[in-house]
Design a protein around this motif. Structure first.
Motif, PDB file in Angstrom:
ATOM      1  N   ILE A 122       0.829  -1.215   0.000  1.00  0.00           N
ATOM      2  CA  ILE A 122       0.000   0.000   0.000  1.00  0.00           C
ATOM      3  C   ILE A 122       0.858   1.259   0.000  1.00  0.00           C
ATOM      4  N   PRO A 123       1.899   1.378   0.874  1.00  0.00           N
ATOM      5  CA  PRO A 123       2.744   2.565   0.795  1.00  0.00           C
ATOM      6  C   PRO A 123       3.392   2.753  -0.576  1.00  0.00           C
ATOM      7  N   ALA A 124       3.801   1.654  -1.221  1.00  0.00           N
ATOM      8  CA  ALA A 124       4.397   1.767  -2.552  1.00  0.00           C
ATOM      9  C   ALA A 124       3.358   2.207  -3.571  1.00  0.00           C
ATOM     10  N   ARG A 125       2.135   1.690  -3.442  1.00  0.00           N
ATOM     11  CA  ARG A 125       1.068   2.103  -4.352  1.00  0.00           C
ATOM     12  C   ARG A 125       0.757   3.588  -4.190  1.00  0.00           C
ATOM     13  N   GLN A 126       0.944   4.104  -2.979  1.00  0.00           N
ATOM     14  CA  GLN A 126       0.732   5.521  -2.717  1.00  0.00           C
ATOM     15  C   GLN A 126       1.919   6.371  -3.164  1.00  0.00           C
ATOM     16  N   LEU A 127       2.926   5.713  -3.737  1.00  0.00           N
ATOM     17  CA  LEU A 127       4.117   6.388  -4.282  1.00  0.00           C
ATOM     18  C   LEU A 127       4.907   7.127  -3.212  1.00  0.00           C
ATOM     19  N   LEU A 128       4.883   6.609  -1.980  1.00  0.00           N
ATOM     20  CA  LEU A 128       5.683   7.217  -0.923  1.00  0.00           C
ATOM     21  C   LEU A 128       7.160   6.973  -1.191  1.00  0.00           C
ATOM     22  N   PRO A 129       8.047   7.889  -0.810  1.00  0.00           N
ATOM     23  CA  PRO A 129       9.489   7.726  -1.072  1.00  0.00           C
ATOM     24  C   PRO A 129      10.044   6.465  -0.430  1.00  0.00           C
ATOM     25  N   PHE A 130      11.019   5.854  -1.097  1.00  0.00           N
ATOM     26  CA  PHE A 130      11.595   4.611  -0.603  1.00  0.00           C
ATOM     27  C   PHE A 130      12.227   4.797   0.771  1.00  0.00           C
ATOM     28  N   GLY A 131      12.931   5.903   0.979  1.00  0.00           N
ATOM     29  CA  GLY A 131      13.584   6.138   2.259  1.00  0.00           C
ATOM     30  C   GLY A 131      12.593   6.171   3.409  1.00  0.00           C
ATOM     31  N   GLN A 132      11.457   6.790   3.205  1.00  0.00           N
ATOM     32  CA  GLN A 132      10.432   6.865   4.240  1.00  0.00           C
ATOM     33  C   GLN A 132       9.884   5.482   4.566  1.00  0.00           C
ATOM     34  N   ARG A 133       9.674   4.682   3.531  1.00  0.00           N
ATOM     35  CA  ARG A 133       9.146   3.332   3.748  1.00  0.00           C
ATOM     36  C   ARG A 133      10.188   2.433   4.402  1.00  0.00           C
ATOM     37  N   PHE A 134      11.461   2.632   4.072  1.00  0.00           N
ATOM     38  CA  PHE A 134      12.520   1.823   4.665  1.00  0.00           C
ATOM     39  C   PHE A 134      12.669   2.135   6.151  1.00  0.00           C
ATOM     40  N   LYS A 135      12.468   3.394   6.544  1.00  0.00           N
ATOM     41  CA  LYS A 135      12.510   3.756   7.957  1.00  0.00           C
ATOM     42  C   LYS A 135      11.391   3.050   8.720  1.00  0.00           C
ATOM     43  N   THR A 136      10.247   2.908   8.083  1.00  0.00           N
ATOM     44  CA  THR A 136       9.139   2.188   8.717  1.00  0.00           C
ATOM     45  C   THR A 136       9.517   0.743   8.984  1.00  0.00           C
ATOM     46  N   LEU A 137      10.213   0.126   8.036  1.00  0.00           N
ATOM     47  CA  LEU A 137      10.694  -1.245   8.255  1.00  0.00           C
ATOM     48  C   LEU A 137      11.635  -1.303   9.441  1.00  0.00           C
ATOM     49  N   GLY A 138      12.575  -0.361   9.509  1.00  0.00           N
ATOM     50  CA  GLY A 138      13.538  -0.350  10.609  1.00  0.00           C
ATOM     51  C   GLY A 138      12.883  -0.204  11.970  1.00  0.00           C
ATOM     52  N   ALA A 139      11.731   0.461  12.008  1.00  0.00           N
ATOM     53  CA  ALA A 139      11.041   0.672  13.282  1.00  0.00           C
ATOM     54  C   ALA A 139      10.140  -0.492  13.662  1.00  0.00           C
ATOM     55  N   THR A 140       9.964  -1.455  12.756  1.00  0.00           N
ATOM     56  CA  THR A 140       9.035  -2.563  13.018  1.00  0.00           C
ATOM     57  C   THR A 140       9.694  -3.912  12.711  1.00  0.00           C
ATOM     58  N   LEU A 141      10.974  -4.038  12.992  1.00  0.00           N
ATOM     59  CA  LEU A 141      11.686  -5.279  12.679  1.00  0.00           C
ATOM     60  C   LEU A 141      11.100  -6.506  13.389  1.00  0.00           C
ATOM     61  N   PRO A 142      10.771  -6.432  14.691  1.00  0.00           N
ATOM     62  CA  PRO A 142      10.209  -7.629  15.333  1.00  0.00           C
ATOM     63  C   PRO A 142       8.916  -8.096  14.676  1.00  0.00           C
ATOM     64  N   PHE A 143       8.046  -7.144  14.310  1.00  0.00           N
ATOM     65  CA  PHE A 143       6.802  -7.544  13.645  1.00  0.00           C
ATOM     66  C   PHE A 143       7.099  -8.261  12.336  1.00  0.00           C
ATOM     67  N   HIS A 144       7.982  -7.701  11.519  1.00  0.00           N
ATOM     68  CA  HIS A 144       8.274  -8.295  10.227  1.00  0.00           C
ATOM     69  C   HIS A 144       8.979  -9.647  10.368  1.00  0.00           C
ATOM     70  N   LEU A 145       9.783  -9.796  11.420  1.00  0.00           N
ATOM     71  CA  LEU A 145      10.384 -11.102  11.677  1.00  0.00           C
ATOM     72  C   LEU A 145       9.301 -12.125  11.990  1.00  0.00           C
ATOM     73  N   GLY A 146       8.345 -11.742  12.856  1.00  0.00           N
ATOM     74  CA  GLY A 146       7.252 -12.653  13.176  1.00  0.00           C
ATOM     75  C   GLY A 146       6.393 -12.963  11.964  1.00  0.00           C
ATOM     76  N   PHE A 147       6.088 -11.956  11.164  1.00  0.00           N
ATOM     77  CA  PHE A 147       5.265 -12.166   9.974  1.00  0.00           C
ATOM     78  C   PHE A 147       5.969 -13.102   8.987  1.00  0.00           C
ATOM     79  N   GLY A 148       7.312 -13.048   8.972  1.00  0.00           N
ATOM     80  CA  GLY A 148       8.054 -13.850   8.008  1.00  0.00           C
ATOM     81  C   GLY A 148       8.443 -15.233   8.487  1.00  0.00           C
ATOM     82  N   LEU A 149       8.296 -15.521   9.780  1.00  0.00           N
ATOM     83  CA  LEU A 149       8.706 -16.833  10.289  1.00  0.00           C
ATOM     84  C   LEU A 149       8.026 -18.006   9.580  1.00  0.00           C
ATOM     85  N   PRO A 150       6.725 -17.921   9.248  1.00  0.00           N
ATOM     86  CA  PRO A 150       6.114 -19.042   8.515  1.00  0.00           C
ATOM     87  C   PRO A 150       6.750 -19.298   7.156  1.00  0.00           C
ATOM     88  N   PHE A 151       7.476 -18.317   6.621  1.00  0.00           N
ATOM     89  CA  PHE A 151       8.117 -18.505   5.317  1.00  0.00           C
ATOM     90  C   PHE A 151       9.317 -19.451   5.396  1.00  0.00           C
TER      91      PHE A 151
END
Length: 261
Positions: free
Chosen positions: A195-224
């Motif tokens: 959704i953020p990419a579809r909204q054409l938000l800058p990559f740097g802004q979206r990457f900062k969001t990832l850095g602030a939510t690493l535990p969530f993304h680790l949990g979301f990715g564990l089933p992979f």
């Protein structure tokens, strides 16, 4: 304020568990919604067929590749080592084939299916998908494809390099664990960033969001990390990722989107 040296706190643990929950919640919603089920299975079969096809092509050249690296020895004393190397090379080639299949699927098919699944999920939850107001559908699609390079392909390549270094350095045990963890974090972000990419938000802004939510993304990715099942979880991951994004931004104002000159 979080200290410079990151520590895994109770909040991080809850965030990790939340990531797992959203992944499973999205899978359950996808299986119960006919359109999402059809798109998820389409994505699954595309990646699976590409993986099988590329594995067949690569393994067909398996003997030639091994002979270039190490001709079959005549001595029976070291022939066992040659067969062991052949087995290891087969596993590595199959892993490379799976990665290439996923990359090709993302670039040519899956990224469009992911966005469509996200739009359907968002419409079900809110009644109106969030799109860039002054951007055409073609521009949004082209932007999503371009994002696959920094958001997905490069991280996967870095992960493969880390895992390869694990075979040849004393850090092998550490890199063997860190490599897959890095991979699943970026695979999770590839879905939560739709959704953020579809909204054409800058990559740097979206990457900062990832850095602030690493535990969530680790949990979301564990089933992979589960073999075979990982393709199934990946196929429906856009659903859970969209639900997460909507819940996270439920009370936040709509982000500013760039307009065409």
């Amino acid at each position: 304020m979080r200290p410079t040296l990151w520590r895994f706190s109770r909040d991080d643990l809850m965030s990790l568990l939340s990531g797992i929950r959203y992944n499973l919640q999205g899978l359950w919603l996808g299986l119960r919604t006919p359109r999402l089920l059809a798109l998820g299975m389409l994505r699954f079969f595309i990646v699976a067929l590409l993986a099988v096809g590329l594995s067949w092509l690569i393994l067909a050249k398996h003997t030639d590749i091994l002979s270039m690296m190490w001709p079959q020895p005549e001595s029976a004393w070291i022939l066992w080592a040659w067969y062991l190397a052949s087995w290891i090379l087969s596993l590595l080639l199959m892993g490379v084939a799976a990665v290439l299949a996923y990359v090709f699927a993302q670039l040519f098919f899956a990224v469009f299916i992911m966005d469509l699944m996200s739009r359907i999920t968002e419409t079900m939850a809110t009644g109106q998908p969030a799109v860039a107001p002054n951007a055409s559908l073609m521009k949004q699609m082209a932007f999503l494809v371009r994002q696959e390079l920094p958001r997905n392909i490069i991280p996967i390549l870095i992960t493969l390099i880390l895992m390869g270094l694990g075979w040849f350095t004393p850090l092998g045990p550490v890199l063997t664990i860190v490599g897959p963890m890095v991979a699943v974090i970026f695979l999770a972000w590839d879905n939560t960033d739709i959704i953020p990419a579809r909204q054409l938000l800058p990559f740097g802004q979206r990457f900062k969001t990832l850095g602030a939510t690493l535990p969530f993304h680790l949990g979301f990715g564990l089933p992979f990390l589960f073999p075979v099942l990982n393709l199934f979880f990946l196929s429906f991951a856009p659903v859970g990722a969209t639900l997460y994004h909507l819940d996270r931004h439920k009370d936040a104002p709509a982000p500013a989107t760039p307009s065409n000159p």
